[in-house]
Design a protein around this motif. Structure first.
Motif, PDB file in Angstrom:
ATOM      1  N   ARG A 176       0.948  -1.782  -0.008  1.00  0.00           N
ATOM      2  CA  ARG A 176      -0.469   0.422   0.554  1.00  0.00           C
ATOM      3  C   ARG A 176       0.523   1.026   0.119  1.00  0.00           C
ATOM      4  O   ARG A 176       0.197   2.944   0.304  1.00  0.00           O
TER       5      ARG A 176
ATOM      6  N   SER B 194      -4.059   8.592   0.060  1.00  0.00           N
ATOM      7  CA  SER B 194      -4.662   8.079  -1.003  1.00  0.00           C
ATOM      8  C   SER B 194      -2.530   6.694  -1.486  1.00  0.00           C
ATOM      9  O   SER B 194      -1.781   7.758  -1.742  1.00  0.00           O
ATOM     10  N   CYS B 195      -3.216   5.888  -1.542  1.00  0.00           N
ATOM     11  CA  CYS B 195      -1.815   5.208  -1.974  1.00  0.00           C
ATOM     12  C   CYS B 195      -1.964   4.748  -3.827  1.00  0.00           C
ATOM     13  O   CYS B 195      -1.317   4.277  -4.111  1.00  0.00           O
TER      14      CYS B 195
ATOM     15  N   CYS C 166      -7.381   3.365  -5.026  1.00  0.00           N
ATOM     16  CA  CYS C 166      -8.420   4.041  -5.197  1.00  0.00           C
ATOM     17  C   CYS C 166      -8.453   5.234  -6.271  1.00  0.00           C
ATOM     18  O   CYS C 166     -10.113   5.102  -6.526  1.00  0.00           O
TER      19      CYS C 166
ATOM     20  N   GLY D 239     -12.438   3.911   0.190  1.00  0.00           N
ATOM     21  CA  GLY D 239     -11.479   2.985   0.281  1.00  0.00           C
ATOM     22  C   GLY D 239     -11.366   3.089   2.001  1.00  0.00           C
ATOM     23  O   GLY D 239     -11.875   3.627   2.918  1.00  0.00           O
ATOM     24  N   GLY D 240     -10.474   1.611   1.949  1.00  0.00           N
ATOM     25  CA  GLY D 240     -11.090   1.533   3.499  1.00  0.00           C
ATOM     26  C   GLY D 240     -10.607   2.481   4.440  1.00  0.00           C
ATOM     27  O   GLY D 240     -10.486   2.868   5.150  1.00  0.00           O
ATOM     28  N   CYS D 241      -8.778   3.039   4.064  1.00  0.00           N
ATOM     29  CA  CYS D 241      -7.971   3.527   4.689  1.00  0.00           C
ATOM     30  C   CYS D 241      -9.025   4.859   4.845  1.00  0.00           C
ATOM     31  O   CYS D 241      -9.095   5.352   5.916  1.00  0.00           O
TER      32      CYS D 241
ATOM     33  N   CYS E  85      -9.964  -2.248  -0.299  1.00  0.00           N
ATOM     34  CA  CYS E  85      -8.513  -1.720  -1.050  1.00  0.00           C
ATOM     35  C   CYS E  85      -8.027  -2.239  -1.846  1.00  0.00           C
ATOM     36  O   CYS E  85      -7.604  -3.124  -1.876  1.00  0.00           O
ATOM     37  N   PRO E  86      -8.771  -1.835  -3.298  1.00  0.00           N
ATOM     38  CA  PRO E  86      -9.855  -0.966  -3.536  1.00  0.00           C
ATOM     39  C   PRO E  86     -10.989  -1.641  -3.498  1.00  0.00           C
ATOM     40  O   PRO E  86     -10.971  -2.169  -4.210  1.00  0.00           O
TER      41      PRO E  86
HETATM   42  S1  SF4 Z   1      -8.041   1.720   0.704  1.00  0.00           S
HETATM   43 FE1  SF4 Z   1      -6.152   0.784   0.158  1.00  0.00          FE
HETATM   44  S2  SF4 Z   1      -5.670   1.135  -2.020  1.00  0.00           S
HETATM   45 FE2  SF4 Z   1      -7.889   3.110  -0.669  1.00  0.00          FE
HETATM   46  S3  SF4 Z   1      -6.549   4.434  -0.901  1.00  0.00           S
HETATM   47 FE3  SF4 Z   1      -6.241   2.830   0.791  1.00  0.00          FE
HETATM   48  S4  SF4 Z   1      -5.272   1.810   0.955  1.00  0.00           S
HETATM   49 FE4  SF4 Z   1      -4.793   2.372  -1.103  1.00  0.00          FE
END
Ligand code: SF4
Lengths: 417, 142
Positions: free
Chosen positions: A66, B19-20, B23, B85-87, B117-118
């Protein structure tokens, strides 16, 4: 342009429609010409390395995925290689082939994604929709093989988490055939199109000397003609046997100029290269185990006993990614973890690329290095709230002073540098 | 206030607060032909001042905290916030850090959470449609 024209500052970001991720640019502009740029990254910094030092290595693996959702194979590949070196873990041959297959699938999806974004920045939305439509097929294959469209959790210390079943192989082969036919069309749409060439030729140039001096990596360096690809220069997994060669614009029959057009050339040709690699892997992949530690508790127990350090590298779609890890016996967490993502190396290329360009070309030049902020963002600490900037010389002085203090056995935090 | 326009088109502004990218690219996937949310009149716009819905991705990092609040204030009422998204919903894997403030709902009010995620593009589309329903209810109340 008249002499003595006033220089204006244009701030862009951190939230701006031309940016997909938060970052701030401050451009010095004279009329329509960019005279200088300052880049202020750091908005997406989450402190991942710091969080990783408080978690066990399996959790760290999922965290590493991530760092970046687009490179969610690349980071895990680099960290697994690092940990495997540190802990002396062997990876079965079949797993090495599987890792290569997955990382090349990721490269295809990432390069198509870039091509679409680039088309959008040029105002060519039809092409954006076309490339993102065809990108769905590689995502279908990734989902079929891993269970997810993004974030695949495939590499694990000692191997991979999932095999490719015989029934799935024809699906991958069908995808390879499909993209082979399509690649010519994409090359037509991007590289043989006069309006794309008009917008990208001579724009955002990075000379080979600049690329070399600024340590650019990946397609950004290769577009300037540097033959630089970790898969070729320091082979790992089975890349050595597969024989990867760095792709430059010369493979398209042109002398490299290092402009945006050349960056598109390199990325599109690399899609073809990845297709070849996937096909070769499917052909040559031996039968056998896919991990040397089928049971996670046994793996964790082994890691807990391990002591040592390791470096793992990988050619991610954007260039070289490096993970460094240090393990100590008796603790589940790594005692040190350092990540160097490709964008960290490429960021400085923006400075020469923007010089004397037009304001209208800012989005496409910014996109041309395929930046990934969430991969590279660092934090900077300002002591006592002062806004002072420390330059190279001062930092060097501070660093040397610290070494001296440490050698003299004083507390490293002594002077509070 | 006449809000019947919501029945037709919904404009969306996307902000990434740490975010990563996972998403974020799935949001773009939702806009492109396979999922094509534009057929429902859902469109990404370039400024929060034109938006009905805010799509927020990622946990909120320290430097993005004030900026997220500002974007929220700049979005005209009535508005809906969808966390993708989860985060962004719970902080997810990003906990125990010096630079992560927390999930989005600790900073601005959130109407719809899209877990995953995502999450898949279908889930993102569903999240936005749920936000439409909410806005329509607000419109009925006047
Ligand atoms: S929910 Fe997962 S995929 Fe989406 S931004 Fe957060 S870490 Fe990244």
């Amino acid at each position: 342009m008249a002499d003595g024209q006033k220089v204006y500052e244009i701030p862009i970001g951190p939230i701006h429609p031309a940016l997909k991720e938060p970052i701030r640019f401050t451009f010095q502009v004279e009329g329509e010409r960019i005279r200088g740029v300052e880049v202020r990254p750091g908005f997406a910094h989450r402190g991942i390395e710091f969080m990783g030092l408080k978690r066990n290595l399996i959790q760290v693996l999922y965290l590493s995925e991530r760092i970046c959702g687009i490179c969610s194979i690349s980071h895990p590949i680099a960290i697994t290689l690092a940990v495997e070196r540190a802990a002396g873990i062997e990876v079965p041959p079949r797993a090495q082939y599987l890792r290569v297959i997955f990382s090349e699938l990721e490269r295809i999806h990432s390069h198509l994604l870039w091509a679409g974004v680039a088309a959008h920045e040029l105002g060519f939305d039809t092409l954006l929709h076309l490339t993102w439509k065809v990108r769905e097929e590689v995502l279908d294959v990734l989902e079929e093989l891993s269970g997810n469209r993004i974030d695949y959790s495939i590499p694990i210390y000692g191997g991979v988490r999932r095999d490719i079943a015989p029934a799935q192989v024809p699906k991958v082969e069908a995808m390879v055939r499909h993209y082979r036919g399509l690649l010519e069309e994409l090359l037509d749409a991007f590289l043989r199109d006069p309006s794309v060439a008009a917008r990208t030729r001579g724009v955002g140039v990075l000379t080979p000397e600049e690329a070399e001096a600024l340590c650019a990596v990946g397609p950004t360096a290769r577009a300037s003609g540097l033959s630089k690809d970790v898969r070729q220069d320091r082979p790992y997994l089975v890349y050595g046997e597969l024989g990867v060669r760095a792709i430059t614009p010369r493979d398209w029959g042109l002398e490299p100029r290092g402009d945006v057009y050349d960056k598109a050339v390199v990325r599109l040709l690399e899609i073809g290269q990845s297709l070849d690699l996937i096909e070769k892997c499917l052909d040559e992949m031996p039968e056998g185990e896919i991990t040397s530690f089928p049971k996670i508790p046994a793996l964790l127990a082994h890691l807990k006993k391990a002591e040592g350090e390791g470096l793992g590298w990988h050619e991610a779609p954007r260039g070289e990614v490096i993970h460094y890890i240090r393990l100590e016996a008796g603790v589940e967490e790594p005692v040190a973890w350092k990540v160097k993502a490709p964008t960290y190396s490429n960021l400085m290329s923006w400075v020469p690329m923007f010089r004397d360009q037009e304001v209208a070309d800012i989005p496409i030049i910014a996109a041309s290095i395929d930046p990934c902020m969430c991969c590279m963002d660092r934090v900077h600490v300002v002591r006592d709230g002062s806004g002072a900037t420390l330059l190279m010389e001062e930092l060097l002085k501070l660093s040397r002073a610290k070494t001296e203090r440490v050698l003299r056995g004083l507390s490293p935090a002594g002077g509070g540098a | 206030m006449g809000l019947s326009s919501f029945k037709r088109a919904l404009w969306v502004f996307h902000v990434a607060t740490g975010s990563c990218n996972g998403c974020d690219i799935e949001i773009v996937a939702a806009l492109t032909p396979r999922y094509d949310v534009e057929r429902f009149g859902i469109k990404l716009v370039g400024t929060p001042r034109h938006a009905d819905v805010l799509l927020v991705t990622g946990p909120v990092t320290r430097p993005m905290l004030e900026r997220l609040k500002r974007v929220y204030e700049q979005t005209p009422d009535p508005k809906a916030v969808v966390v993708v998204g989860g985060c962004g919903s719970t902080s997810g894997v990003f906990y125990d850090s010096y630079n992560v403030v927390g999930p989005v709902d600790e900073v601005i009010p959130v109407d719809v959470y899209v877990p995953g995620c995502p999450p898949r593009p279908e889930a993102i589309v569903h999240g936005v449609v749920t936000a439409v329903a909410k806005l329509e209810k607000v419109a009925e109340r006047g």
